[in-house]
Design a protein around this motif. Structure first.
Motif, PDB file in Angstrom:
ATOM      1  N   ALA A 216      18.587  17.412 -16.689  1.00 44.32           N
ATOM      2  CA  ALA A 216      19.649  18.419 -16.689  1.00 44.32           C
ATOM      3  C   ALA A 216      20.787  17.973 -15.793  1.00 44.32           C
ATOM      4  O   ALA A 216      20.615  17.123 -14.919  1.00 44.32           O
ATOM      5  N   GLY A 217      21.939  18.589 -16.020  1.00 43.71           N
ATOM      6  CA  GLY A 217      23.089  18.344 -15.149  1.00 43.71           C
ATOM      7  C   GLY A 217      23.933  17.181 -15.605  1.00 43.71           C
ATOM      8  O   GLY A 217      23.812  16.702 -16.735  1.00 43.71           O
ATOM      9  N   GLY A 218      24.804  16.746 -14.726  1.00 46.93           N
ATOM     10  CA  GLY A 218      25.711  15.651 -15.049  1.00 46.93           C
ATOM     11  C   GLY A 218      25.644  14.596 -13.964  1.00 46.93           C
ATOM     12  O   GLY A 218      25.620  14.927 -12.771  1.00 46.93           O
ATOM     13  N   THR A 219      25.608  13.338 -14.383  1.00 47.65           N
ATOM     14  CA  THR A 219      25.558  12.283 -13.366  1.00 47.65           C
ATOM     15  C   THR A 219      26.936  12.117 -12.715  1.00 47.65           C
ATOM     16  O   THR A 219      27.973  12.424 -13.315  1.00 47.65           O
ATOM     17  N   ARG A 220      26.916  11.642 -11.479  1.00 44.91           N
ATOM     18  CA  ARG A 220      28.140  11.340 -10.730  1.00 44.91           C
ATOM     19  C   ARG A 220      28.081   9.882 -10.324  1.00 44.91           C
ATOM     20  O   ARG A 220      27.154   9.482  -9.604  1.00 44.91           O
TER      21      ARG A 220
ATOM     22  N   ARG B 158      31.578  17.841 -16.726  1.00 40.30           N
ATOM     23  CA  ARG B 158      31.572  19.299 -16.521  1.00 40.30           C
ATOM     24  C   ARG B 158      30.212  19.959 -16.719  1.00 40.30           C
ATOM     25  O   ARG B 158      30.136  21.182 -16.798  1.00 40.30           O
ATOM     26  N   SER B 159      29.138  19.201 -16.848  1.00 40.40           N
ATOM     27  CA  SER B 159      27.841  19.844 -17.082  1.00 40.40           C
ATOM     28  C   SER B 159      27.387  20.650 -15.859  1.00 40.40           C
ATOM     29  O   SER B 159      27.401  20.152 -14.742  1.00 40.40           O
ATOM     30  N   SER B 160      26.966  21.897 -16.105  1.00 38.67           N
ATOM     31  CA  SER B 160      26.477  22.745 -15.008  1.00 38.67           C
ATOM     32  C   SER B 160      24.984  22.562 -14.786  1.00 38.67           C
ATOM     33  O   SER B 160      24.453  22.931 -13.739  1.00 38.67           O
ATOM     34  N   GLY B 161      24.273  22.035 -15.788  1.00 37.86           N
ATOM     35  CA  GLY B 161      22.813  21.924 -15.703  1.00 37.86           C
ATOM     36  C   GLY B 161      22.076  23.153 -16.191  1.00 37.86           C
ATOM     37  O   GLY B 161      20.848  23.180 -16.226  1.00 37.86           O
ATOM     38  N   ARG B 162      22.816  24.187 -16.622  1.00 40.90           N
ATOM     39  CA  ARG B 162      22.152  25.455 -16.978  1.00 40.90           C
ATOM     40  C   ARG B 162      21.304  25.362 -18.245  1.00 40.90           C
ATOM     41  O   ARG B 162      20.279  26.035 -18.341  1.00 40.90           O
TER      42      ARG B 162
ATOM     43  N   VAL C 236      22.583  19.564  -9.908  1.00 41.22           N
ATOM     44  CA  VAL C 236      22.449  20.942 -10.392  1.00 41.22           C
ATOM     45  C   VAL C 236      22.395  21.877  -9.188  1.00 41.22           C
ATOM     46  O   VAL C 236      21.642  21.642  -8.256  1.00 41.22           O
ATOM     47  N   GLU C 237      23.224  22.928  -9.234  1.00 39.77           N
ATOM     48  CA  GLU C 237      23.299  23.856  -8.103  1.00 39.77           C
ATOM     49  C   GLU C 237      22.125  24.834  -8.059  1.00 39.77           C
ATOM     50  O   GLU C 237      21.701  25.243  -6.981  1.00 39.77           O
ATOM     51  N   GLU C 238      21.608  25.243  -9.252  1.00 45.47           N
ATOM     52  CA  GLU C 238      20.580  26.298  -9.284  1.00 45.47           C
ATOM     53  C   GLU C 238      19.331  25.902  -8.469  1.00 45.47           C
ATOM     54  O   GLU C 238      19.005  24.726  -8.395  1.00 45.47           O
ATOM     55  N   VAL C 239      18.600  26.918  -7.964  1.00 45.33           N
ATOM     56  CA  VAL C 239      17.301  26.664  -7.347  1.00 45.33           C
ATOM     57  C   VAL C 239      16.304  26.357  -8.461  1.00 45.33           C
ATOM     58  O   VAL C 239      16.541  26.674  -9.622  1.00 45.33           O
ATOM     59  N   ALA C 240      15.167  25.744  -8.098  1.00 45.78           N
ATOM     60  CA  ALA C 240      14.183  25.327  -9.107  1.00 45.78           C
ATOM     61  C   ALA C 240      13.671  26.532  -9.890  1.00 45.78           C
ATOM     62  O   ALA C 240      13.381  27.571  -9.306  1.00 45.78           O
ATOM     63  N   PRO C 241      13.545  26.399 -11.244  1.00 43.67           N
ATOM     64  CA  PRO C 241      12.914  27.492 -12.000  1.00 43.67           C
ATOM     65  C   PRO C 241      11.442  27.610 -11.560  1.00 43.67           C
ATOM     66  O   PRO C 241      10.843  26.609 -11.175  1.00 43.67           O
ATOM     67  N   PRO C 242      10.862  28.827 -11.638  1.00 45.30           N
ATOM     68  CA  PRO C 242       9.485  29.010 -11.177  1.00 45.30           C
ATOM     69  C   PRO C 242       8.505  28.082 -11.891  1.00 45.30           C
ATOM     70  O   PRO C 242       8.572  27.929 -13.108  1.00 45.30           O
ATOM     71  N   GLY C 243       7.634  27.436 -11.103  1.00 47.94           N
ATOM     72  CA  GLY C 243       6.584  26.606 -11.690  1.00 47.94           C
ATOM     73  C   GLY C 243       7.034  25.244 -12.151  1.00 47.94           C
ATOM     74  O   GLY C 243       6.276  24.532 -12.815  1.00 47.94           O
ATOM     75  N   VAL C 244       8.262  24.832 -11.823  1.00 54.61           N
ATOM     76  CA  VAL C 244       8.798  23.548 -12.294  1.00 54.61           C
ATOM     77  C   VAL C 244       8.950  22.591 -11.110  1.00 54.61           C
ATOM     78  O   VAL C 244       9.431  22.978 -10.051  1.00 54.61           O
ATOM     79  N   THR C 245       8.522  21.351 -11.297  1.00 51.83           N
ATOM     80  CA  THR C 245       8.735  20.309 -10.290  1.00 51.83           C
ATOM     81  C   THR C 245      10.113  19.702 -10.493  1.00 51.83           C
ATOM     82  O   THR C 245      10.408  19.210 -11.588  1.00 51.83           O
TER      83      THR C 245
ATOM     84  N   VAL D 267       9.969  14.924 -24.175  1.00 52.15           N
ATOM     85  CA  VAL D 267      11.087  14.747 -23.248  1.00 52.15           C
ATOM     86  C   VAL D 267      12.337  15.325 -23.890  1.00 52.15           C
ATOM     87  O   VAL D 267      12.584  15.138 -25.087  1.00 52.15           O
ATOM     88  N   VAL D 268      13.078  16.091 -23.106  1.00 53.75           N
ATOM     89  CA  VAL D 268      14.307  16.709 -23.586  1.00 53.75           C
ATOM     90  C   VAL D 268      15.456  16.237 -22.697  1.00 53.75           C
ATOM     91  O   VAL D 268      15.524  16.574 -21.517  1.00 53.75           O
ATOM     92  N   MET D 269      16.341  15.432 -23.273  1.00 55.35           N
ATOM     93  CA  MET D 269      17.440  14.829 -22.506  1.00 55.35           C
ATOM     94  C   MET D 269      18.684  15.712 -22.585  1.00 55.35           C
ATOM     95  O   MET D 269      19.625  15.427 -23.326  1.00 55.35           O
ATOM     96  N   ALA D 270      18.661  16.789 -21.801  1.00 56.37           N
ATOM     97  CA  ALA D 270      19.827  17.679 -21.791  1.00 56.37           C
ATOM     98  C   ALA D 270      20.907  17.207 -20.827  1.00 56.37           C
ATOM     99  O   ALA D 270      22.025  17.724 -20.853  1.00 56.37           O
ATOM    100  N   ALA D 271      20.584  16.241 -19.974  1.00 56.77           N
ATOM    101  CA  ALA D 271      21.578  15.789 -18.988  1.00 56.77           C
ATOM    102  C   ALA D 271      22.767  15.122 -19.666  1.00 56.77           C
ATOM    103  O   ALA D 271      22.622  14.457 -20.694  1.00 56.77           O
ATOM    104  N   ALA D 272      23.930  15.308 -19.069  1.00 55.00           N
ATOM    105  CA  ALA D 272      25.140  14.588 -19.491  1.00 55.00           C
ATOM    106  C   ALA D 272      25.216  13.327 -18.639  1.00 55.00           C
ATOM    107  O   ALA D 272      25.522  13.385 -17.435  1.00 55.00           O
ATOM    108  N   VAL D 273      24.862  12.206 -19.261  1.00 53.10           N
ATOM    109  CA  VAL D 273      24.780  10.936 -18.538  1.00 53.10           C
ATOM    110  C   VAL D 273      26.105  10.201 -18.716  1.00 53.10           C
ATOM    111  O   VAL D 273      26.572  10.040 -19.854  1.00 53.10           O
TER     112      VAL D 273
END
Ligand code: CTP
Ligand code: CA
Length: 260
Positions: A19-23, A35-39, A62-71, A99-105
Motif C-alpha cells: 500500500a501507499g506510494g514510494t518516495r 499522490r497515493s494515500s495508501g487507503r 502510509v499515515e494510517e495506524v495498522a488495521p487490527p490484526g495486520v502485521t 499478493v495484492v500490489m496496491a502500492a503506487a511504485v
C-alpha cells in the motif's frame, strides 16, 4: 458491520498486501513521490484479516495506524518495498497464497541521491536529475518460478489516452460513471489495462480510472476487475484476451477490497 461478523472464508490463508506510494530520495530532504494515500491497500489488508487471513501489509509512507490484526512492514522507496516483499514471499513460516500490489511504485528513481542538500546557487542553472528505472515488482512476483503465490493481483491507475472533453459540462455536473465501458475515455482505459494485464502476467488487474481527480487520495473508489480470459475464449480471441469479471461502482474502498 463489525469485522468479526464477516465470514472467515480466508482462514488459514496467508495474504500480502502492499500500500501507499514510494518516495525516491533526491537528497536528504527531498524525494520524487506520488499522490497515493495508501487507503485502498489499507482497506484490502483490513478486510482480508477480518475474513480470517494472516495478513502482512508492506506500507510505503502510509499515515494510517495498522488495521487490527495486520502485521505492518513500513518502507520508503521502491527498492525497500521490493526487498520487503521478497522477504515475506520467502518467509520460512510458509508460502503466501495471495499478493495484492496496491502500492503506487515509482517507475523511476534518481540515479544517485545527493548526500548533502542540493543548493540553489545565485545565477546557477537548474539541476538536471538523471533517472534510472526501478524493478517491476509485480511482474517479478508473477513470473517467479519458486514460491509464486497462487493469486497475484495488480492495480492499474489509468487516465486513458485523452482526457474527456466533457463538452458543455460544468464543474457541478457529476463525473461520468467510472466503470462505463461505452464512455470513450473508459474504453481507452480498458485497452491500456488489457495490455498491462498480459505484460505483467498477473491473475487479476484492478483497473482504476484516475482522470478528473478520481481515486487518488479520495475516500471512495470504483474499479473494473479484469482477468485473463478462460482457455476456450483465448482460442477465439488470442493469447492476450481478457475478460471483465466485475464492475464495482463508486463506493467505500472497503467494498472494493471485499470484491477483490
Ligand atoms: N508496479 C510494480 N513495480 C513497479 C511499477 C508498478 O510492482 N516498478 C505495480 C503496481 O503496484 C501496480 C501495477 O504494477 O500493481 C501497475 O502499475 P502501473 O504504474 O499502472 O503500471 P506500469 O507498468 O508502471 O505502467 P505505466 O506506464 O502506466 O505507469
Ligand atoms: Ca507505473
Amino acid at each position: 458491520r463489525r469485522p468479526d461478523a464477516l465470514p472467515h472464508d480466508l482462514a488459514g490463508r496467508r495474504v500480502l498486501v502492499t500500500a501507499g506510494g514510494t518516495r525516491e530520495p533526491l537528497d536528504p530532504v527531498r524525494y520524487l513521490g506520488n499522490r497515493s494515500s495508501g487507503r485502498q491497500g489499507w482497506a484490502l489488508a483490513l478486510v482480508a484479516a477480518a475474513r480470517g487471513a494472516a495478513v502482512t501489509l508492506v506500507a510505503a509512507n502510509v499515515e494510517e495506524v495498522a488495521p487490527p490484526g495486520v502485521t505492518v512492514v513500513p518502507v520508503g522507496d521502491a527498492r525497500e518495498l521490493s526487498a520487503a516483499v521478497d522477504s515475506v514471499l520467502d518467509d520460512p513460516a510458509g508460502p503466501v497464497d495471495a499478493v495484492v500490489m496496491a502500492a503506487a511504485v515509482a517507475d523511476f528513481r534518481p540515479a544517485a541521491a545527493a548526500e548533502v542538500k542540493i543548493k540553489k546557487l545565485p545565477g546557477g542553472a537548474p539541476p538536471v536529475v538523471e533517472l534510472v528505472e526501478n524493478p517491476d515488482i509485480l511482474a517479478g512476483i508473477a513470473h517467479r518460478t519458486e514460491r509464486r503465490p497462487a493469486v497475484v493481483v495488480g492495480f492499474a491507475a489509468e487516465t486513458g489516452a485523452a482526457t474527456g472533453s466533457r463538452t458543455g459540462a460544468t464543474a457541478a455536473d457529476p463525473l461520468p460513471d467510472a466503470t462505463d465501458a461505452s464512455d470513450p475515455v473508459m474504453a481507452s482505459v480498458l485497452e491500456y489495462a488489457r495490455q498491462k494485464l498480459a505484460r505483467k502476467g498477473c491473475d487479476l488487474l484492478v483497473v482504476n480510472r484516475v482522470d478528473q481527480g478520481r481515486a487518488f487520495g479520495a475516500p471512495d473508489n470504483a474499479a473494473v476487475l479484469l482477468a485473463p480470459a478462460r482457455a476456450d475464449h483465448r482460442a477465439d480471441h488470442g493469447a492476450d484476451a481478457a475478460q471483465v469479471v466485475a464492475e464495482v461502482p463508486l463506493g467505500p474502498k472497503t467494498v472494493l477490497a471485499a470484491a477483490v
